[in-house]
Write a protein that holds these residues in place. Structure first.
Motif, PDB file in Angstrom:
ATOM      1  N   ASP A 224       0.873  -1.157   0.027  1.00  0.00           N
ATOM      2  CA  ASP A 224      -0.087   0.311   0.006  1.00  0.00           C
ATOM      3  C   ASP A 224       0.642   1.167  -0.044  1.00  0.00           C
ATOM      4  O   ASP A 224       1.673   1.612   1.117  1.00  0.00           O
ATOM      5  CB  ASP A 224      -1.005  -0.322   1.349  1.00  0.00           C
ATOM      6  CG  ASP A 224      -1.987   1.118   1.138  1.00  0.00           C
ATOM      7  OD1 ASP A 224      -1.788   2.113   0.507  1.00  0.00           O
ATOM      8  OD2 ASP A 224      -2.657   1.191   2.080  1.00  0.00           O
ATOM      9  N   SER A 226       0.487   4.337   0.145  1.00  0.00           N
ATOM     10  CA  SER A 226       0.082   5.467   1.002  1.00  0.00           C
ATOM     11  C   SER A 226       0.747   5.235   2.530  1.00  0.00           C
ATOM     12  O   SER A 226       0.715   5.955   3.209  1.00  0.00           O
ATOM     13  CB  SER A 226      -1.364   5.516   1.211  1.00  0.00           C
ATOM     14  OG  SER A 226      -1.965   4.551   1.681  1.00  0.00           O
ATOM     15  N   LYS A 227       1.156   3.837   2.946  1.00  0.00           N
ATOM     16  CA  LYS A 227       1.643   3.555   3.908  1.00  0.00           C
ATOM     17  C   LYS A 227       3.293   3.824   4.201  1.00  0.00           C
ATOM     18  O   LYS A 227       3.876   3.656   5.183  1.00  0.00           O
ATOM     19  CB  LYS A 227       1.360   2.251   4.525  1.00  0.00           C
ATOM     20  CG  LYS A 227       0.007   1.683   4.407  1.00  0.00           C
ATOM     21  CD  LYS A 227      -0.504   2.331   5.791  1.00  0.00           C
ATOM     22  CE  LYS A 227      -1.984   1.818   5.987  1.00  0.00           C
ATOM     23  NZ  LYS A 227      -3.053   1.979   5.064  1.00  0.00           N
ATOM     24  N   HIS A 228       3.736   3.990   2.928  1.00  0.00           N
ATOM     25  CA  HIS A 228       5.336   4.484   3.018  1.00  0.00           C
ATOM     26  C   HIS A 228       5.500   5.793   3.598  1.00  0.00           C
ATOM     27  O   HIS A 228       5.007   6.748   3.449  1.00  0.00           O
ATOM     28  CB  HIS A 228       5.892   4.380   1.641  1.00  0.00           C
ATOM     29  CG  HIS A 228       7.112   4.715   1.717  1.00  0.00           C
ATOM     30  ND1 HIS A 228       8.163   3.614   2.072  1.00  0.00           N
ATOM     31  CD2 HIS A 228       8.043   5.707   0.992  1.00  0.00           C
ATOM     32  CE1 HIS A 228       9.351   4.358   1.582  1.00  0.00           C
ATOM     33  NE2 HIS A 228       9.363   5.409   1.098  1.00  0.00           N
ATOM     34  N   LYS A 229       6.598   5.599   4.501  1.00  0.00           N
ATOM     35  CA  LYS A 229       7.044   7.101   5.169  1.00  0.00           C
ATOM     36  C   LYS A 229       8.634   7.465   4.286  1.00  0.00           C
ATOM     37  O   LYS A 229       9.321   6.582   4.579  1.00  0.00           O
ATOM     38  CB  LYS A 229       7.143   6.764   6.710  1.00  0.00           C
ATOM     39  CG  LYS A 229       6.070   6.223   7.310  1.00  0.00           C
ATOM     40  CD  LYS A 229       4.929   7.504   7.169  1.00  0.00           C
ATOM     41  CE  LYS A 229       3.521   6.824   7.830  1.00  0.00           C
ATOM     42  NZ  LYS A 229       2.806   7.920   7.720  1.00  0.00           N
ATOM     43  N   TYR A 291      -1.543  12.791  -8.282  1.00  0.00           N
ATOM     44  CA  TYR A 291      -1.235  13.996  -7.431  1.00  0.00           C
ATOM     45  C   TYR A 291      -1.455  15.317  -8.478  1.00  0.00           C
ATOM     46  O   TYR A 291      -0.993  15.073  -9.674  1.00  0.00           O
ATOM     47  CB  TYR A 291       0.292  13.666  -7.092  1.00  0.00           C
ATOM     48  CG  TYR A 291       0.873  15.026  -6.336  1.00  0.00           C
ATOM     49  CD1 TYR A 291       0.725  15.031  -4.667  1.00  0.00           C
ATOM     50  CD2 TYR A 291       1.486  15.897  -7.047  1.00  0.00           C
ATOM     51  CE1 TYR A 291       1.210  16.083  -3.996  1.00  0.00           C
ATOM     52  CE2 TYR A 291       1.924  17.010  -6.081  1.00  0.00           C
ATOM     53  CZ  TYR A 291       1.894  17.327  -4.777  1.00  0.00           C
ATOM     54  OH  TYR A 291       2.353  18.159  -3.985  1.00  0.00           O
ATOM     55  N   THR A 309      10.445   5.462  -4.851  1.00  0.00           N
ATOM     56  CA  THR A 309       9.653   6.667  -4.796  1.00  0.00           C
ATOM     57  C   THR A 309       9.949   7.653  -5.719  1.00  0.00           C
ATOM     58  O   THR A 309       9.022   8.376  -6.211  1.00  0.00           O
ATOM     59  CB  THR A 309       9.854   7.326  -3.479  1.00  0.00           C
ATOM     60  OG1 THR A 309      11.378   7.742  -3.379  1.00  0.00           O
ATOM     61  CG2 THR A 309       9.594   6.351  -2.097  1.00  0.00           C
TER      62      THR A 309
END
Length: 347
Positions: A224, A226-229, A291, A309
């Protein structure tokens, strides 16, 4: 979208191990978002795609010689230390990565030679440590010694030892402010001659600073997205740079972010009116599809790693289907990949 959507088979023979003979002789894939056309040029043709009053946003960060080698006290085991960032200049503590990590524990002392030593005082991650460096004299002497002993921090995938050529070529020709442990690779293609051509044509070269860490170059390990930091990176955008960029927005000029680091920096400081604000601080902004970009309407970037990324940001800007098509063509036409590889212009 899922991380696996950004996976592709990247042939190892297309990974550039060395830079091109001349900076602006690298290949340039030009991707037109409006009609989906793809052209094949050389980077020295870049000036043909911009007109008077257009802007290129350059990241003027300078790469620090961050890789040093030492020996563990008592066992004499060889340890590689990658200096990520200085945490406290007074205490001389650094956030570092160590290799092999299994041999480096809290309390261990390292000897780098020539009077430079270190002690591990904490763990941060599996490979991460807090290292307190010791060298006689003021802080500036310590930094000077690190620069003398440090090696150019080439990415692991280049798979060779740094050579003299890397001291020059793993820096942009406009690098000014030291602080990165990885090069803003889209900028490596610019020669002084090409920059002068752009200036003569009336194209504004606007500098910002974002000091790159290693986070952007690592694969995303969660499915997922959106869970990457993202790791935080230090960023500086001056009032004067904002003035030029905002004027270009007002006049509907072409504004090109040179590299994902420049794009990330400007998208981290957008006003409610879709203008660029001055900024001094840290950003951990993660850009992935979908985006809506606020500042740049064109972008220069390299060919990136699968599931990175950097690829995700590029896909957000160009459109997912178009960028995956471009990568497929790039592999077929033997474009070179990654830091020392070829470039693409997305307009």
């Amino acid at each position: 979208m899922r991380t696996s959507d950004f996976d592709f088979e990247s042939p190892t023979d297309l990974i550039a191990k060395f830079p091109s003979k001349e900076r602006d002789e690298s290949r340039l894939m030009v991707i037109h978002r409006n009609n989906k056309n793809i052209e094949h040029k050389r980077f020295k043709d870049l000036h043909k795609y911009f007109e008077e009053g257009d802007i290129l946003i350059l990241n003027n960060t300078k790469v620090f010689p961050a890789r040093i080698f030492g020996n563990k006290e008592k066992t004499d085991a060889k340890i590689e230390v990658f200096l990520l960032r200085e945490l406290d200049s007074e205490d001389r503590t650094w956030d570092v990565l160590v290799d092999p990590a299994r041999k480096v524990r809290v309390g261990n002392k390292l000897n780098f030679g020539y009077g430079l030593t270190g002690e591990v005082i904490d763990n941060t991650t599996s490979r991460g440590r807090i290292l307190q460096l010791n060298f006689e004299g003021p802080h500036k002497n310590l930094i000077k010694k690190i620069k003398e002993l440090g090696k150019t921090p080439l990415p692991k995938y280049i798979d060779r030892n740094p050579e003299n050529i890397d001291k020059e070529r793993y820096q942009t020709v406009y690098a000014k402010i030291e602080g990165s442990v990885a090069a803003p690779t889209a900028g490596l293609h610019f020669s002084k001659h090409l920059l002068k051509k752009l200036e003569i044509k009336g194209i504004h070269l606007i500098e910002i600073t974002l000091h790159l860490g290693l986070g952007g170059f690592l694969p995303v390990e969660v499915e997922d997205i959106s869970k990457h930091k993202m790791d935080s990176e230090k960023c500086f955008i001056s009032e004067n740079s904002c003035k030029f960029i905002n004027e270009a927005i007002k006049n509907k000029k072409k504004i090109c972010a040179v590299g994902t680091s420049s794009m990330r920096a400007i998208e981290s400081s957008v006003s409610s009116t879709k203008n660029l604000n001055p900024f001094i601080g840290w950003t951990n902004k993660f850009i992935f599809p979908p985006y809506n970009f606020s500042i740049a309407n064109s972008m220069i970037t390299n060919f990136h790693m699968p599931k990175s990324t950097l690829l995700m940001m590029t896909a957000a800007f160009s459109g997912f289907s178009l960028i995956m098509k471009a990568y497929k063509i790039g592999i077929q036409k033997k474009y070179k990949f990654y830091s020392y590889g070829d470039a693409m212009l997305i307009i």
